[in-house]
Design a protein around this motif. Structure first.
Motif, short mmCIF file in Angstrom:
data_model
loop_
_atom_site.label_atom_id
_atom_site.label_comp_id
_atom_site.label_asym_id
_atom_site.label_seq_id
_atom_site.Cartn_x
_atom_site.Cartn_y
_atom_site.Cartn_z
N VAL A 45 0.62 -1.11 -0.06
CA VAL A 45 -0.04 0.08 0.10
C VAL A 45 0.92 1.27 0.01
CG1 VAL A 45 -1.74 -1.07 1.38
CG2 VAL A 45 -0.20 -0.02 2.59
N VAL B 189 -0.98 7.09 3.61
CA VAL B 189 -2.17 6.30 4.30
C VAL B 189 -2.40 6.68 5.54
CG1 VAL B 189 -2.75 3.77 4.87
CG2 VAL B 189 -1.39 4.21 2.86
N TYR C 203 -6.80 2.00 7.51
CA TYR C 203 -7.07 0.83 6.86
C TYR C 203 -7.74 -0.01 7.81
CZ TYR C 203 -2.92 -0.51 9.55
OH TYR C 203 -2.02 -0.54 10.79
N HIS D 236 1.04 -2.89 10.04
CA HIS D 236 1.48 -1.92 9.10
C HIS D 236 3.00 -1.81 9.14
CE1 HIS D 236 1.22 2.15 6.69
NE2 HIS D 236 1.74 1.19 6.11
N LEU E 239 -8.85 1.43 2.37
CA LEU E 239 -7.83 2.31 2.46
C LEU E 239 -8.42 3.65 2.50
CD1 LEU E 239 -5.47 0.41 0.35
CD2 LEU E 239 -5.38 0.32 2.48
#
Length: 68
Positions: free
Chosen positions: A4, A11, A14, A27, A54
């Protein structure tokens, strides 16, 4: 494991649902990956329909439907 990333804002959040149930993801910022341990007992089995949500720092959301 999911790769990702976001080129601009990064980001923000999620979430993975497997058969409609939440599955814990970790993550790894260095590799820009989301992953879960196969033997993790804190969620549903990794089989069946799944949806990965996401969201980036700008509030844009991407929804990915897949089968595990």
């Amino acid at each position: 494991m999911f790769k990702v990333g976001d080129d601009l804002s990064g980001v923000a959040s999620y979430k993975l649902l497997v058969n409609g149930q939440f599955r814990l993801l970790r993550h790894e910022y260095k590799n820009a990956t989301l992953f879960t341990e196969h033997d993790d007992t804190l969620g549903p089995a990794l089989h069946g329909p799944a949806t990965l949500y996401l969201t980036d720092q700008a509030g844009n959301e991407k929804v990915i439907n897949l089968t595990l």
